[in-house]
Design a protein around this motif. Structure first.
Motif, PDB file in Angstrom:
ATOM      1  N   ILE A  53      57.535   4.455  -9.415  1.00  0.00           N
ATOM      2  CA  ILE A  53      56.850   4.964  -8.449  1.00  0.00           C
ATOM      3  C   ILE A  53      55.385   5.055  -8.668  1.00  0.00           C
ATOM      4  CG2 ILE A  53      56.618   6.528  -6.654  1.00  0.00           C
ATOM      5  CD1 ILE A  53      59.707   6.830  -6.396  1.00  0.00           C
ATOM      6  N   VAL A  54      55.124   5.682  -9.855  1.00  0.00           N
ATOM      7  CA  VAL A  54      53.730   6.059 -10.045  1.00  0.00           C
ATOM      8  C   VAL A  54      52.836   4.856 -10.464  1.00  0.00           C
ATOM      9  CG1 VAL A  54      52.403   6.939 -12.156  1.00  0.00           C
ATOM     10  CG2 VAL A  54      54.373   8.027 -11.256  1.00  0.00           C
ATOM     11  N   PRO A  55      53.305   3.683 -11.154  1.00  0.00           N
ATOM     12  CA  PRO A  55      52.494   2.448 -11.347  1.00  0.00           C
ATOM     13  C   PRO A  55      52.152   1.741  -9.792  1.00  0.00           C
ATOM     14  CG  PRO A  55      53.980   2.458 -13.032  1.00  0.00           C
ATOM     15  CD  PRO A  55      54.479   3.493 -12.092  1.00  0.00           C
ATOM     16  N   ILE A  56      53.327   1.982  -8.806  1.00  0.00           N
ATOM     17  CA  ILE A  56      53.084   1.237  -7.578  1.00  0.00           C
ATOM     18  C   ILE A  56      52.221   2.061  -6.958  1.00  0.00           C
ATOM     19  CG2 ILE A  56      54.495   0.806  -5.399  1.00  0.00           C
ATOM     20  CD1 ILE A  56      57.077   0.270  -7.211  1.00  0.00           C
ATOM     21  N   VAL A  57      52.147   3.241  -7.076  1.00  0.00           N
ATOM     22  CA  VAL A  57      50.975   3.774  -6.241  1.00  0.00           C
ATOM     23  C   VAL A  57      49.582   3.969  -6.697  1.00  0.00           C
ATOM     24  CG1 VAL A  57      50.381   6.475  -5.182  1.00  0.00           C
ATOM     25  CG2 VAL A  57      52.761   5.458  -5.189  1.00  0.00           C
ATOM     26  N   ILE A  58      49.564   4.130  -8.027  1.00  0.00           N
ATOM     27  CA  ILE A  58      48.217   4.307  -8.778  1.00  0.00           C
ATOM     28  C   ILE A  58      47.496   2.966  -8.778  1.00  0.00           C
ATOM     29  CG2 ILE A  58      47.285   4.773 -10.727  1.00  0.00           C
ATOM     30  CD1 ILE A  58      49.045   7.074 -11.243  1.00  0.00           C
ATOM     31  N   VAL A  59      48.251   1.741  -9.125  1.00  0.00           N
ATOM     32  CA  VAL A  59      47.644   0.589  -9.054  1.00  0.00           C
ATOM     33  C   VAL A  59      46.757  -0.023  -7.915  1.00  0.00           C
ATOM     34  CG1 VAL A  59      47.911  -1.823  -9.449  1.00  0.00           C
ATOM     35  CG2 VAL A  59      48.756  -0.235 -11.147  1.00  0.00           C
ATOM     36  N   PRO A  60      47.544   0.388  -6.723  1.00  0.00           N
ATOM     37  CA  PRO A  60      46.694  -0.171  -5.648  1.00  0.00           C
ATOM     38  C   PRO A  60      45.515   0.715  -5.259  1.00  0.00           C
ATOM     39  CG  PRO A  60      48.956  -0.390  -5.018  1.00  0.00           C
ATOM     40  CD  PRO A  60      49.071   0.205  -6.410  1.00  0.00           C
ATOM     41  N   ILE A  61      45.689   1.872  -5.423  1.00  0.00           N
ATOM     42  CA  ILE A  61      44.730   2.818  -5.216  1.00  0.00           C
ATOM     43  C   ILE A  61      43.410   2.616  -6.247  1.00  0.00           C
ATOM     44  CG2 ILE A  61      43.879   5.356  -5.521  1.00  0.00           C
ATOM     45  CD1 ILE A  61      46.649   6.345  -4.774  1.00  0.00           C
ATOM     46  N   LEU A  62      43.891   2.380  -7.339  1.00  0.00           N
ATOM     47  CA  LEU A  62      42.686   1.812  -8.420  1.00  0.00           C
ATOM     48  C   LEU A  62      41.996   0.488  -7.854  1.00  0.00           C
ATOM     49  CD1 LEU A  62      43.718   3.194 -11.802  1.00  0.00           C
ATOM     50  CD2 LEU A  62      42.048   4.286 -10.416  1.00  0.00           C
ATOM     51  N   PHE A  63      42.766  -0.417  -7.764  1.00  0.00           N
ATOM     52  CA  PHE A  63      42.169  -1.590  -7.597  1.00  0.00           C
ATOM     53  C   PHE A  63      41.807  -2.076  -6.181  1.00  0.00           C
ATOM     54  CE2 PHE A  63      44.215  -1.817 -11.516  1.00  0.00           C
ATOM     55  CZ  PHE A  63      43.345  -2.398 -12.512  1.00  0.00           C
ATOM     56  N   ILE A  64      42.244  -1.388  -5.102  1.00  0.00           N
ATOM     57  CA  ILE A  64      41.986  -1.641  -3.604  1.00  0.00           C
ATOM     58  C   ILE A  64      41.298  -0.531  -2.953  1.00  0.00           C
ATOM     59  CG2 ILE A  64      43.120  -2.207  -1.467  1.00  0.00           C
ATOM     60  CD1 ILE A  64      45.496  -3.608  -2.827  1.00  0.00           C
ATOM     61  N   GLY A  65      41.867   0.512  -3.157  1.00  0.00           N
ATOM     62  CA  GLY A  65      41.331   1.646  -2.353  1.00  0.00           C
ATOM     63  C   GLY A  65      39.888   2.137  -2.890  1.00  0.00           C
ATOM     64  N   LEU A  66      39.755   2.331  -4.046  1.00  0.00           N
ATOM     65  CA  LEU A  66      38.689   2.695  -4.754  1.00  0.00           C
ATOM     66  C   LEU A  66      37.428   1.714  -4.479  1.00  0.00           C
ATOM     67  CD1 LEU A  66      37.317   5.074  -6.080  1.00  0.00           C
ATOM     68  CD2 LEU A  66      37.976   4.035  -8.373  1.00  0.00           C
ATOM     69  N   PRO A  67      37.821   0.351  -4.826  1.00  0.00           N
ATOM     70  CA  PRO A  67      36.629  -0.346  -4.408  1.00  0.00           C
ATOM     71  C   PRO A  67      36.258  -0.574  -2.970  1.00  0.00           C
ATOM     72  CG  PRO A  67      38.043  -1.472  -6.069  1.00  0.00           C
ATOM     73  CD  PRO A  67      38.586  -0.133  -5.549  1.00  0.00           C
ATOM     74  N   TRP A  68      37.194  -0.352  -2.172  1.00  0.00           N
ATOM     75  CA  TRP A  68      37.093  -0.564  -0.609  1.00  0.00           C
ATOM     76  C   TRP A  68      36.365   0.648  -0.145  1.00  0.00           C
ATOM     77  CZ3 TRP A  68      38.206   3.127   2.896  1.00  0.00           C
ATOM     78  CH2 TRP A  68      37.797   2.687   4.379  1.00  0.00           C
ATOM     79  N   LEU A  69      36.478   1.908  -0.877  1.00  0.00           N
ATOM     80  CA  LEU A  69      35.852   3.139  -0.578  1.00  0.00           C
ATOM     81  C   LEU A  69      34.287   3.100  -0.840  1.00  0.00           C
ATOM     82  CD1 LEU A  69      36.153   6.188   0.534  1.00  0.00           C
ATOM     83  CD2 LEU A  69      36.574   6.631  -1.686  1.00  0.00           C
ATOM     84  N   ILE A  70      34.141   2.507  -2.060  1.00  0.00           N
ATOM     85  CA  ILE A  70      32.564   2.449  -2.892  1.00  0.00           C
ATOM     86  C   ILE A  70      31.859   1.419  -1.995  1.00  0.00           C
ATOM     87  CG2 ILE A  70      31.502   1.431  -4.798  1.00  0.00           C
ATOM     88  CD1 ILE A  70      33.844   2.757  -6.474  1.00  0.00           C
ATOM     89  N   PHE A  71      32.432   0.395  -1.598  1.00  0.00           N
ATOM     90  CA  PHE A  71      31.675  -0.769  -0.762  1.00  0.00           C
ATOM     91  C   PHE A  71      31.543  -0.366   0.585  1.00  0.00           C
ATOM     92  CE2 PHE A  71      33.088  -3.756  -4.104  1.00  0.00           C
ATOM     93  CZ  PHE A  71      32.284  -4.149  -4.719  1.00  0.00           C
ATOM     94  N   HIS A  72      32.361   0.354   1.235  1.00  0.00           N
ATOM     95  CA  HIS A  72      32.362   0.967   2.500  1.00  0.00           C
ATOM     96  C   HIS A  72      30.941   1.871   2.630  1.00  0.00           C
ATOM     97  CE1 HIS A  72      33.006   2.973   6.257  1.00  0.00           C
ATOM     98  NE2 HIS A  72      32.917   4.163   5.860  1.00  0.00           N
ATOM     99  N   TYR A  73      30.917   2.797   1.579  1.00  0.00           N
ATOM    100  CA  TYR A  73      29.716   3.811   1.720  1.00  0.00           C
ATOM    101  C   TYR A  73      28.435   2.979   1.299  1.00  0.00           C
ATOM    102  CZ  TYR A  73      32.613   7.439   3.288  1.00  0.00           C
ATOM    103  OH  TYR A  73      33.264   8.417   3.865  1.00  0.00           O
ATOM    104  N   ILE A  74      28.326   1.961   0.452  1.00  0.00           N
ATOM    105  CA  ILE A  74      27.375   1.194   0.128  1.00  0.00           C
ATOM    106  C   ILE A  74      26.769   0.458   1.399  1.00  0.00           C
ATOM    107  CG2 ILE A  74      26.251  -0.902  -1.193  1.00  0.00           C
ATOM    108  CD1 ILE A  74      28.270   0.061  -3.441  1.00  0.00           C
TER     109      ILE A  74
END
Length: 111
Positions: free
Chosen positions: A5-26
């Motif tokens: 469960i931990v890799p399934i939750v953390i990997v999408p957050i790191l590689f999808i959620g974080l870049p999306w959040l950064i590009f959204h605010y940029i």
């Protein structure tokens, strides 16, 4: 089970959620990079006020120079004068004052 469960939750957050959040605010930051009309008016008012204050300061310095050309040196008292205790005739550093002009009267600067 927890090891999966931990890799399934953390990997999408790191590689999808974080870049999306950064590009959204940029993109939001770049779309609002210009000053608004109110900001420009405020900057113009502040610039005009700073110019007027600078003119006033120049006028005061001209008046002071006309009255006493050495006013800058008179305004900056030496450290010993600032530290003396005028009530006892002793300086705040512990020594006695040999200056006979030390009194309880405030000093007059200028004429």
């Amino acid at each position: 089970m927890e090891d999966i469960i931990v890799p399934i939750v953390i990997v999408p957050i790191l590689f999808i959620g974080l870049p999306w959040l950064i590009f959204h605010y940029i993109t939001r930051w770049k779309s609002q990079a210009t000053l608004t009309r109110e900001d420009e008016q405020l900057l113009d008012e502040l610039h005009e006020m700073a110019r007027r204050l600078d003119d006033r300061l120049c006028s005061i310095e001209r008046i002071m120079n006309a009255e006493n050309p050495n006013w800058r040196a008179v305004g900056c008292d030496p450290l010993a004068d600032a530290l003396e205790d005028r009530g006892t005739g002793r300086s705040a550093l512990g020594g006695t004052s040999s200056d006979s002009s030390v009194t309880n009267q405030p000093r007059r600067i200028g004429r």
